[in-house]
Design a protein around this motif. Structure first.
Motif, PDB file in Angstrom:
ATOM      1  N   GLY A 269       0.801  -1.222   0.000  1.00 49.93           N
ATOM      2  CA  GLY A 269       0.000   0.000   0.000  1.00 49.93           C
ATOM      3  C   GLY A 269       0.830   1.266   0.000  1.00 49.93           C
ATOM      4  N   GLY A 270       0.147   2.377  -0.124  1.00 50.68           N
ATOM      5  CA  GLY A 270       0.822   3.669  -0.085  1.00 50.68           C
ATOM      6  C   GLY A 270      -0.097   4.749   0.429  1.00 50.68           C
ATOM      7  N   LYS A 271       0.496   5.879   0.735  1.00 55.99           N
ATOM      8  CA  LYS A 271      -0.285   7.049   1.151  1.00 55.99           C
ATOM      9  C   LYS A 271       0.563   8.250   0.766  1.00 55.99           C
ATOM     10  N   ALA A 272       0.651   8.475  -0.537  1.00 52.78           N
ATOM     11  CA  ALA A 272       1.647   9.403  -1.042  1.00 52.78           C
ATOM     12  C   ALA A 272       1.329  10.851  -0.715  1.00 52.78           C
ATOM     13  N   ALA A 273       2.389  11.589  -0.407  1.00 45.74           N
ATOM     14  CA  ALA A 273       2.286  13.037  -0.257  1.00 45.74           C
ATOM     15  C   ALA A 273       2.443  13.661  -1.634  1.00 45.74           C
ATOM     16  N   ASN A 274       1.536  14.578  -1.950  1.00 44.84           N
ATOM     17  CA  ASN A 274       1.666  15.370  -3.171  1.00 44.84           C
ATOM     18  C   ASN A 274       1.850  16.808  -2.691  1.00 44.84           C
ATOM     19  N   ILE A 275       3.038  17.373  -2.929  1.00 45.36           N
ATOM     20  CA  ILE A 275       3.434  18.609  -2.252  1.00 45.36           C
ATOM     21  C   ILE A 275       3.454  19.781  -3.230  1.00 45.36           C
ATOM     22  N   ILE A 276       2.680  20.811  -2.940  1.00 40.41           N
ATOM     23  CA  ILE A 276       2.585  21.963  -3.829  1.00 40.41           C
ATOM     24  C   ILE A 276       3.249  23.170  -3.162  1.00 40.41           C
ATOM     25  N   PHE A 277       4.338  23.648  -3.746  1.00 41.13           N
ATOM     26  CA  PHE A 277       5.003  24.835  -3.199  1.00 41.13           C
ATOM     27  C   PHE A 277       4.423  26.100  -3.812  1.00 41.13           C
ATOM     28  N   GLU A 278       4.661  27.213  -3.126  1.00 41.29           N
ATOM     29  CA  GLU A 278       4.110  28.496  -3.572  1.00 41.29           C
ATOM     30  C   GLU A 278       4.602  28.867  -4.969  1.00 41.29           C
ATOM     31  N   ASP A 279       5.814  28.395  -5.318  1.00 43.98           N
ATOM     32  CA  ASP A 279       6.364  28.768  -6.621  1.00 43.98           C
ATOM     33  C   ASP A 279       6.065  27.728  -7.699  1.00 43.98           C
ATOM     34  N   ALA A 280       5.089  26.865  -7.441  1.00 48.02           N
ATOM     35  CA  ALA A 280       4.722  25.852  -8.442  1.00 48.02           C
ATOM     36  C   ALA A 280       3.882  26.482  -9.546  1.00 48.02           C
ATOM     37  N   PRO A 281       3.900  25.895 -10.741  1.00 45.28           N
ATOM     38  CA  PRO A 281       2.922  26.294 -11.762  1.00 45.28           C
ATOM     39  C   PRO A 281       1.550  25.776 -11.311  1.00 45.28           C
ATOM     40  N   LEU A 282       0.738  26.677 -10.750  1.00 46.93           N
ATOM     41  CA  LEU A 282      -0.422  26.198  -9.976  1.00 46.93           C
ATOM     42  C   LEU A 282      -1.462  25.462 -10.822  1.00 46.93           C
ATOM     43  N   SER A 391      -2.606  13.362  12.444  1.00 46.08           N
ATOM     44  CA  SER A 391      -3.043  12.224  13.253  1.00 46.08           C
ATOM     45  C   SER A 391      -4.350  11.611  12.760  1.00 46.08           C
ATOM     46  N   HIS A 392      -5.017  12.272  11.809  1.00 45.28           N
ATOM     47  CA  HIS A 392      -6.287  11.721  11.330  1.00 45.28           C
ATOM     48  C   HIS A 392      -6.092  10.377  10.634  1.00 45.28           C
ATOM     49  N   ARG A 393      -7.065   9.509  10.822  1.00 49.47           N
ATOM     50  CA  ARG A 393      -6.978   8.212  10.131  1.00 49.47           C
ATOM     51  C   ARG A 393      -7.033   8.387   8.619  1.00 49.47           C
ATOM     52  N   ILE A 394      -7.786   9.398   8.148  1.00 50.37           N
ATOM     53  CA  ILE A 394      -7.845   9.609   6.695  1.00 50.37           C
ATOM     54  C   ILE A 394      -6.506  10.107   6.141  1.00 50.37           C
ATOM     55  N   VAL A 395      -5.602  10.522   7.042  1.00 48.80           N
ATOM     56  CA  VAL A 395      -4.254  10.917   6.615  1.00 48.80           C
ATOM     57  C   VAL A 395      -3.283   9.739   6.741  1.00 48.80           C
ATOM     58  N   GLN A 396      -3.481   8.916   7.756  1.00 49.04           N
ATOM     59  CA  GLN A 396      -2.524   7.840   8.038  1.00 49.04           C
ATOM     60  C   GLN A 396      -2.819   6.552   7.271  1.00 49.04           C
ATOM     61  N   GLU A 397      -4.084   6.303   6.926  1.00 50.03           N
ATOM     62  CA  GLU A 397      -4.444   4.988   6.390  1.00 50.03           C
ATOM     63  C   GLU A 397      -4.804   5.063   4.905  1.00 50.03           C
ATOM     64  N   LYS A 418       6.495  15.852   7.690  1.00 50.26           N
ATOM     65  CA  LYS A 418       5.120  15.329   7.635  1.00 50.26           C
ATOM     66  C   LYS A 418       4.968  14.280   6.537  1.00 50.26           C
ATOM     67  N   ALA A 419       5.595  14.543   5.397  1.00 51.40           N
ATOM     68  CA  ALA A 419       5.457  13.600   4.278  1.00 51.40           C
ATOM     69  C   ALA A 419       6.045  12.244   4.646  1.00 51.40           C
ATOM     70  N   ASN A 420       7.170  12.248   5.356  1.00 50.49           N
ATOM     71  CA  ASN A 420       7.850  10.987   5.694  1.00 50.49           C
ATOM     72  C   ASN A 420       7.283  10.316   6.933  1.00 50.49           C
ATOM     73  N   ASN A 421       6.509  11.047   7.706  1.00 51.09           N
ATOM     74  CA  ASN A 421       6.066  10.517   9.000  1.00 51.09           C
ATOM     75  C   ASN A 421       4.843   9.620   8.841  1.00 51.09           C
ATOM     76  N   ILE A 422       5.070   8.475   8.247  1.00 43.22           N
ATOM     77  CA  ILE A 422       4.005   7.536   7.903  1.00 43.22           C
ATOM     78  C   ILE A 422       4.689   6.200   7.617  1.00 43.22           C
ATOM     79  N   PRO A 423       4.028   5.072   7.884  1.00 45.91           N
ATOM     80  CA  PRO A 423       4.725   3.798   7.655  1.00 45.91           C
ATOM     81  C   PRO A 423       4.963   3.479   6.177  1.00 45.91           C
ATOM     82  N   TYR A 424       4.199   4.120   5.293  1.00 46.34           N
ATOM     83  CA  TYR A 424       4.310   3.822   3.864  1.00 46.34           C
ATOM     84  C   TYR A 424       5.454   4.606   3.219  1.00 46.34           C
ATOM     85  N   GLY A 425       5.853   4.187   2.030  1.00 43.09           N
ATOM     86  CA  GLY A 425       6.876   4.916   1.283  1.00 43.09           C
ATOM     87  C   GLY A 425       6.889   4.486  -0.172  1.00 43.09           C
TER      88      GLY A 425
END
Lengths: 487, 298
Positions: A269-282, A391-397, A418-425
């Motif tokens: 399984g996975g729970k990927a972080a998708n990270i949007i920075f302020e300088d991204a092409p929005l 800490s939300h389950r919808i974030v962790q699971e 925050k992105a790495n603080n999860i058992p998935y990778g």
């Protein structure tokens, strides 16, 4: 505050007429048997289970259920075929695999239609992504069969023997290709079990393999649910297990083969972080968010299911995201204009709905597209949760559905943590126009696949697989060969 | 009764190595190590679960920094370890003899250990090139795959050698940017402690290697069920321990490598494939702009 914003109404201006894919040219039998030793045989269990179209809830066909004896028969066939197959020259092995690739290209539309019927994914995706990628995967690995000694310097690679392969329901044909193609190229023989809700394209693949003239027993396909899978995992004459599926089942498999000497690769399984920075092409980032979480109804282990938006652009990104969600067409998967098809099964839909309830109860703010969904069939509106917290389950699971948890961040250090603080990778996404920031992030995110300024891209040459509890071993590319070789 | 001599020799206290320091085991337990004649030559720490957990915390704390060192710098530090080993050669030979080796075998074990460290020093900034790939994807993307360290590795080292097994196990793990906790040979533990002194004077950051002494029968479960360990390497041949380690590993999907068929004395015990066992392949995608073409790059 969000409700006061002016809202775009895309359906006011025009309405798309239905554009259903033709299904008349498709041949589906009423009943499917097990594919063992080059022929279709009735199951020893004498049992069959029904497979349904999740978009209509109508039964499509009955599928044989393999029991321990059936699995044993398949393993014996694979073992008997192994000697000759592994001694065949790589060039000849490769030619068989090329043939499978070509046949699949020829029958591509039929495979796409059946994939969509049986699994619920939009025809646009099965036609443009699943089936071509599956054929390309066979084509890619076919060419490796006579070049293995170039892949691993100073080694003389040897096949492992009989590979037991268990695949999930989210990309049924593509996962079969990911498993079978490298295994055959490396000289192994195979017993493969598709997921019980999506057996059809694997069985059509069995027909194709029979037609290709591949020697009997080299590929065996047995259908069934968890019990059939565990019969494969626990069979004493299997040398290697390859599993794609949930982390829970992956752990069970790892535990149950302990001490047996079987080789193992896990894609979990996975729970990927998708990270949007302020300088991204929005605008492009918003497309990436949509593709990240709503591709294949979110039934994707590498789905970008955790969105991190830098605080100062959060308002605008979320407004654009909501607008874009409004344009998504949810409904008949067989319609060529459909963006989001049916949830794969009733069980999965109730699991997703359960998580939506959990998200609300945990205090995150629910937002769903205003679209209507068909009354019949299993459908879920595109859903996001704002103000989610770590800490939300919808974030962790892993939810495995079209449900996105949105969090904001201020600094780079914070979002990496925050992105790495999860058992998935398994995977992650990064959006910024700054190259040095991309490489900072891509080297610090603990995940096997990183998409920078893009998302959910796949290719036969590109290794795929996870860190941490998302599993081990790679599929695709040169690195994917290692899973099937004794080095 | 020993004779009264003009000078009393100072005996060494053999302690363990955690986070760059030399504590005794927190358990206060020890086991005596005897020479061939049955004389006690040292009291060795009988490490506990708590020692392992402390060592794991030290290893985790050191991992990010060690992985972030340049590959060149890691190579220099491994080379420095070899230099320090060479300088202490006679001490290791003496310890091996005290633990039952012949002079010739002792000398050979130390020399092989030094050479193996130099071998892996050289790999530090080379294996990435051998095992990386730029992948020719069909879409308009730049796509590449590189190895990255798995993280914290728990190692139960070879039982039959005192120094060579330890070096064989540790060098490929740290060459690739991992940190580790190692259980030394129970019956030949002396060199492990002296090797820790070598590490401590080789510019190796504290916590990168942590060395415990004690019993695998007691510790293998803790090595394999700790939820913040990423991989376990096992160089011994106890079937029950192998099974237990593989079972426990499933708690958090640890990578397990059983090297029970690896003879550490053999040339085959050193190769970049040992480095790669504790590496993860990371694949990165980025669009390539396609000016003038009709399709978008995303």
């Amino acid at each position: 505050m969000a409700t006061k914003e002016p809202k775009l109404n895309f359906n006011a201006a025009w309405e798309l007429a239905p554009a259903p894919e033709d299904t008349k040219h498709i041949s589906i039998k009423k009943q499917y048997e097990l594919f063992i030793n080059g022929e279709f045989v009735k199951p020893n269990s004498k049992k069959y289970f029904a497979t349904y179209n999740p978009a209509t809830e109508e039964k499509i066909a009955d599928i044989a259920e393999a029991d321990d004896k059936d699995v044993d028969k398949a393993v014996k066939a694979a073992r008997a075929a192994f000697g000759k197959w592994s001694r065949l020259s790589g060039a000849e092995r490769g030619k068989y695999i090329y043939r499978i690739a070509r046949l699949m290209q020829e029958r591509a539309r039929e495979f796409a239609v059946i994939e969509t019927m049986d699994g619920g994914k939009p025809i646009r995706e099965s036609r443009d992504i699943d089936v071509p990628l599956a054929a390309n995967h066979f084509f890619y690995y076919a060419g490796w069969a006579d070049k293995l000694e170039y892949a691993f310097p100073n080694r003389n690679p040897k096949p492992l023997g009989v590979a037991g392969q268990i695949i999930p329901w989210n990309f049924p044909l593509l996962m079969a290709a990911w498993k079978i193609a490298p295994a055959l190229a490396a000289g192994n023989t195979v017993v493969l079990k598709p997921a019980e809700t999506t057996s059809l394209t694997a069985l059509k693949l069995a027909e194709l393999i029979r037609d290709s003239g591949l020697p009997a027993g080299v590929v065996n396909i047995v259908t069934g649910a968890g019990k059939t899978g565990s019969a494969i995992v626990n069979h004493p004459d299997i040398n290697k297990i390859a599993f794609t599926g949930s982390t829970d089942v992956g752990k069970l498999i790892q535990r149950s083969i302990a001490g047996t000497g079987k080789k193992l690769t896990l894609e979990l399984g996975g729970k990927a972080a998708n990270i949007i920075f302020e300088d991204a092409p929005l605008d492009q980032a918003v497309e990436g968010i949509i593709n990240g979480i709503f591709f294949n109804q979110g039934h994707v282990c590498c789905a970008g299911s955790r969105l991190f938006v830098q605080e100062n652009v959060a308002d605008i990104v979320i407004r654009k995201l909501k607008d874009r969600m409004e344009t998504l067409r949810v409904g008949d998967p067989m319609d060529k204009n459909t963006d989001i098809g049916a949830i794969n099964s009733r069980e999965q839909l109730s699991k997703i709905n359960e998580y939506i309830k959990i998200g609300k109860n945990e205090g995150a703010e629910l937002y769903q597209s205003s679209c209507t969904v068909p009354k019949k069939g299993y459908f879920c509106k595109p859903t996001i949760f704002l103000n989610a917290s770590q800490s939300h389950r919808i974030v962790q699971e892993e939810i495995f559905g079209p449900v996105l948890a949105v969090q904001t961040f201020r600094t780079i250090e914070e979002v990496i943590e925050k992105a790495n603080n999860i058992p998935y990778g398994l995977s992650a996404g990064v959006w910024t126009d700054k190259g040095s920031k991309i490489f900072n992030l891509t080297s610090k995110l603990r995940a096997g696949v990183i998409w920078a300024n893009t998302y959910n891209k796949f290719d036969p040459t590109s290794p795929f697989g996870g860190y941490k509890e998302s599993g081990f071993g790679r599929e695709g590319g040169l690195h994917g060969l290692a899973a099937y070789l004794d080095l | 009764m020993a004779k009264i001599t003009s000078r009393i020799e100072i005996q060494k206290t053999y302690k363990v190595f955690i986070g760059g320091q030399f504590p005794r085991t927190e358990s206060g337990r020890y086991y005596p190590l005897n020479d061939k004649k049955g004389n006690v030559i040292a009291n060795i720490c009988l490490c506990s679960r708590k020692d392992f957990r402390n060592a794991e915390v030290a290893a985790r704390g050191a991992q990010g920094g060690w992985a972030a060192r340049s590959a060149f710098n890691r190579g220099q530090i491994l080379y420095r370890i070899a230099e320090m080993l060479e300088g202490r050669k006679e001490q290791f030979v003496a310890e091996l003899i005290a633990q039952g080796s012949s002079t010739a075998a002792a000398r050979q074990e130390v020399e092989r250990s030094i050479d193996r460290m130099v071998y892996y020093s050289g790999w530090c900034d080379k294996f990435q090139q051998v095992y990386s790939a730029v992948n020719p994807v069909a879409s308009s993307h730049f796509n590449f795959s590189v190895p990255e360290p798995t993280g914290v590795v728990a190692i139960i080292a070879d039982e039959n050698t005192s120094l060579l097994g330890l070096v064989t196990a540790i060098a490929p793990v740290i060459a690739g940017g991992n940190t580790c906790v190692v259980l030394a040979s129970e019956t030949r533990p002396l060199c492990a402690v002296t090797f820790a002194e070598v590490l401590n004077t080789s510019d190796l950051p504290a916590g990168v290697v942590n060395i415990l002494t004690g019993s695998s029968a007691e510790l293998h479960a803790h090595f394999s069920n700790h939820m913040d360990v990423n991989a376990v390497l096992y160089y011994r041949n106890d079937k029950a321990e192998i099974k237990a380690i593989q079972e426990n590993a499933s708690l958090n999907v640890k990578r397990v490598f059983i090297y029970n068929k690896t003879d550490v004395n053999s040339e085959k015990a050193q190769s970049p494939y040992f480095i790669m066992d504790v590496q993860e392949i990371k694949t990165t995608w980025h669009p390539v702009e396609n000016i003038g073409a009709a399709k978008a790059g995303y």
